[in-house]
Motif scaffolding. Structure first.
Motif, PDB file in Angstrom:
ATOM      1  N   SER A   1       1.075  -1.100   0.270  1.00 35.73           N
ATOM      2  CA  SER A   1       0.392   0.069   0.316  1.00 35.73           C
ATOM      3  C   SER A   1       1.176   1.304  -0.409  1.00 35.73           C
ATOM      4  O   SER A   1       2.126   1.305   0.662  1.00 35.73           O
ATOM      5  N   GLN A   2       0.628   2.114  -0.593  1.00 42.00           N
ATOM      6  CA  GLN A   2       1.280   3.379  -1.110  1.00 42.00           C
ATOM      7  C   GLN A   2       0.611   4.596  -0.145  1.00 42.00           C
ATOM      8  O   GLN A   2      -0.654   5.056   0.094  1.00 42.00           O
ATOM      9  N   THR A   3       1.560   5.068   0.323  1.00 40.78           N
ATOM     10  CA  THR A   3       1.235   6.176   1.187  1.00 40.78           C
ATOM     11  C   THR A   3       0.712   7.622   0.704  1.00 40.78           C
ATOM     12  O   THR A   3       1.028   7.315  -0.454  1.00 40.78           O
ATOM     13  N   ILE A   4       0.394   7.981   0.779  1.00 43.67           N
ATOM     14  CA  ILE A   4      -0.612   9.403   0.336  1.00 43.67           C
ATOM     15  C   ILE A   4       0.458  10.085   0.024  1.00 43.67           C
ATOM     16  O   ILE A   4       0.304  10.568  -0.790  1.00 43.67           O
ATOM     17  N   GLY A   5       1.202  10.709   1.366  1.00 39.16           N
ATOM     18  CA  GLY A   5       2.982  11.858   0.287  1.00 39.16           C
ATOM     19  C   GLY A   5       3.392  10.886  -0.938  1.00 39.16           C
ATOM     20  O   GLY A   5       3.770  12.113  -2.021  1.00 39.16           O
ATOM     21  N   SER A   6       3.762   9.495  -1.055  1.00 40.67           N
ATOM     22  CA  SER A   6       4.065   8.955  -2.288  1.00 40.67           C
ATOM     23  C   SER A   6       3.240   9.195  -3.011  1.00 40.67           C
ATOM     24  O   SER A   6       3.975   9.740  -4.125  1.00 40.67           O
ATOM     25  N   ALA A   7       1.507   9.436  -3.257  1.00 41.82           N
ATOM     26  CA  ALA A   7       0.957   8.888  -4.385  1.00 41.82           C
ATOM     27  C   ALA A   7       1.386  10.466  -5.167  1.00 41.82           C
ATOM     28  O   ALA A   7       0.918  11.289  -6.072  1.00 41.82           O
ATOM     29  N   ILE A   8       0.661  11.287  -3.907  1.00 43.86           N
ATOM     30  CA  ILE A   8       0.476  12.819  -4.553  1.00 43.86           C
ATOM     31  C   ILE A   8       2.151  13.410  -5.099  1.00 43.86           C
ATOM     32  O   ILE A   8       2.221  13.857  -5.959  1.00 43.86           O
ATOM     33  N   THR A   9       3.524  12.559  -4.544  1.00 38.67           N
ATOM     34  CA  THR A   9       4.565  13.409  -5.071  1.00 38.67           C
ATOM     35  C   THR A   9       4.838  12.323  -6.524  1.00 38.67           C
ATOM     36  O   THR A   9       5.088  13.205  -7.405  1.00 38.67           O
ATOM     37  N   GLU A  10       4.433  11.341  -6.801  1.00 38.18           N
ATOM     38  CA  GLU A  10       3.934  10.906  -7.785  1.00 38.18           C
ATOM     39  C   GLU A  10       3.076  11.777  -8.778  1.00 38.18           C
ATOM     40  O   GLU A  10       3.508  11.508 -10.030  1.00 38.18           O
ATOM     41  N   VAL A  11       1.909  11.885  -8.068  1.00 36.84           N
ATOM     42  CA  VAL A  11       1.145  12.650  -9.559  1.00 36.84           C
ATOM     43  C   VAL A  11       1.821  14.302  -9.977  1.00 36.84           C
ATOM     44  O   VAL A  11       2.034  14.492 -11.081  1.00 36.84           O
ATOM     45  N   LEU A  12       2.514  14.573  -8.811  1.00 39.08           N
ATOM     46  CA  LEU A  12       3.221  15.540  -9.057  1.00 39.08           C
ATOM     47  C   LEU A  12       4.281  15.428 -10.070  1.00 39.08           C
ATOM     48  O   LEU A  12       4.991  16.923 -11.405  1.00 39.08           O
ATOM     49  N   ASP A  13       5.395  14.621  -9.708  1.00 42.79           N
ATOM     50  CA  ASP A  13       6.212  13.945 -10.820  1.00 42.79           C
ATOM     51  C   ASP A  13       5.567  13.790 -12.335  1.00 42.79           C
ATOM     52  O   ASP A  13       6.474  14.257 -13.467  1.00 42.79           O
ATOM     53  N   LYS A  14       4.458  13.121 -12.654  1.00 43.01           N
ATOM     54  CA  LYS A  14       4.099  12.631 -13.858  1.00 43.01           C
ATOM     55  C   LYS A  14       2.978  14.061 -13.736  1.00 43.01           C
ATOM     56  O   LYS A  14       3.882  14.267 -15.513  1.00 43.01           O
ATOM     57  N   HIS A  15       2.530  14.658 -13.429  1.00 37.64           N
ATOM     58  CA  HIS A  15       2.032  16.009 -14.816  1.00 37.64           C
ATOM     59  C   HIS A  15       2.603  17.753 -13.926  1.00 37.64           C
ATOM     60  O   HIS A  15       1.455  18.493 -14.500  1.00 37.64           O
ATOM     61  N   GLY A  16       3.679  17.969 -13.149  1.00 39.87           N
ATOM     62  CA  GLY A  16       3.837  18.526 -12.938  1.00 39.87           C
ATOM     63  C   GLY A  16       3.068  20.058 -11.693  1.00 39.87           C
ATOM     64  O   GLY A  16       2.092  19.474 -11.009  1.00 39.87           O
ATOM     65  N   SER A  17       3.002  20.911 -12.103  1.00 37.87           N
ATOM     66  CA  SER A  17       2.595  22.007 -11.733  1.00 37.87           C
ATOM     67  C   SER A  17       0.657  21.843 -11.721  1.00 37.87           C
ATOM     68  O   SER A  17       0.542  22.115 -12.552  1.00 37.87           O
ATOM     69  N   VAL A  18      -0.118  21.097 -10.787  1.00 41.40           N
ATOM     70  CA  VAL A  18      -1.275  21.194 -10.115  1.00 41.40           C
ATOM     71  C   VAL A  18      -2.645  21.577  -9.644  1.00 41.40           C
ATOM     72  O   VAL A  18      -1.282  21.320  -8.296  1.00 41.40           O
ATOM     73  N   SER A  19      -3.525  21.985  -9.152  1.00 46.13           N
ATOM     74  CA  SER A  19      -3.926  22.488  -8.102  1.00 46.13           C
ATOM     75  C   SER A  19      -3.798  20.921  -6.865  1.00 46.13           C
ATOM     76  O   SER A  19      -4.502  19.772  -7.314  1.00 46.13           O
ATOM     77  N   ALA A  20      -4.590  21.298  -5.866  1.00 49.33           N
ATOM     78  CA  ALA A  20      -4.908  20.211  -4.641  1.00 49.33           C
ATOM     79  C   ALA A  20      -6.079  19.187  -5.109  1.00 49.33           C
ATOM     80  O   ALA A  20      -6.095  18.119  -4.997  1.00 49.33           O
ATOM     81  N   ALA A  21      -6.966  19.954  -6.003  1.00 47.65           N
ATOM     82  CA  ALA A  21      -8.232  19.495  -6.323  1.00 47.65           C
ATOM     83  C   ALA A  21      -8.737  18.342  -7.494  1.00 47.65           C
ATOM     84  O   ALA A  21      -8.198  16.786  -7.197  1.00 47.65           O
ATOM     85  N   GLU A  22      -7.015  19.184  -8.173  1.00 47.07           N
ATOM     86  CA  GLU A  22      -6.454  17.794  -9.943  1.00 47.07           C
ATOM     87  C   GLU A  22      -5.478  17.113  -9.103  1.00 47.07           C
ATOM     88  O   GLU A  22      -5.863  16.094  -9.449  1.00 47.07           O
ATOM     89  N   ILE A  23      -4.960  16.831  -8.160  1.00 51.51           N
ATOM     90  CA  ILE A  23      -4.388  15.971  -6.986  1.00 51.51           C
ATOM     91  C   ILE A  23      -5.094  14.964  -6.713  1.00 51.51           C
ATOM     92  O   ILE A  23      -4.557  13.349  -6.745  1.00 51.51           O
ATOM     93  N   ALA A  24      -6.235  15.655  -5.825  1.00 46.53           N
ATOM     94  CA  ALA A  24      -6.876  14.556  -6.122  1.00 46.53           C
ATOM     95  C   ALA A  24      -7.826  13.581  -6.693  1.00 46.53           C
ATOM     96  O   ALA A  24      -7.449  12.515  -6.303  1.00 46.53           O
TER      97      ALA A  24
END
Length: 137
Positions: A71-94
């Motif tokens: 199971s992936q932590t929330i922090g690592s999931a968010i970091t993964e999204v930021l690495d893939k998609h660059g600059s995004v809002s919190a709602a888009e990350i969710a």
């Protein structure tokens, strides 16, 4: 008649006196907090002895199969999204994390982003979250 500078100086001296009084009160409160509370003894009325709780059976975890992902932590999931998609809002990350099959709320993402920001793993610019700049070594 007092000049405005004299009135300002008088006001400053009044405020300094108030600050001094508050500092004294703060020291007194800290001294009182350090003292242990006095223990009072109460006489006990003879009561029925308490029954000991019965131990509950614990659920045993078996070893995970090698094919199951951890199971992936929330922090690592968010970091993964930021690495893939660059600059995004919190709602888009969710939304990206929800799309991957994890049940998560915007509030959870917001708290995790603030924690990542404190650790220097994410930055916020104009409401958009992004990974920090790579530092040269």
């Amino acid at each position: 008649m007092d000049t405005s500078i004299e009135r300002i100086r008088a006001k400053i001296s009044e405020l300094e006196a108030k600050v001094a009084d508050l500092r004294i009160a703060e020291r007194e409160l800290k001294a009182l907090e350090r003292l242990p509370a006095p223990k009072t003894r109460k006489t006990r009325v003879a009561a029925a002895p308490k029954a000991k709780p019965t131990p509950k059976a614990k659920a045993k975890r078996g070893p995970k199969a090698k094919g199951e992902p951890r199971s992936q932590t929330i922090g690592s999931a968010i970091t993964e999204v930021l690495d893939k998609h660059g600059s995004v809002s919190a709602a888009e990350i969710a939304e990206h994390i929800k799309a991957s099959g994890r049940d998560i709320t915007n509030r959870t993402v917001s708290f995790a982003l603030q924690a990542l920001k404190k650790r220097g793993l994410a930055k916020n610019t104009d409401g958009k979250w992004s990974p920090p700049k790579a530092r040269s070594k």
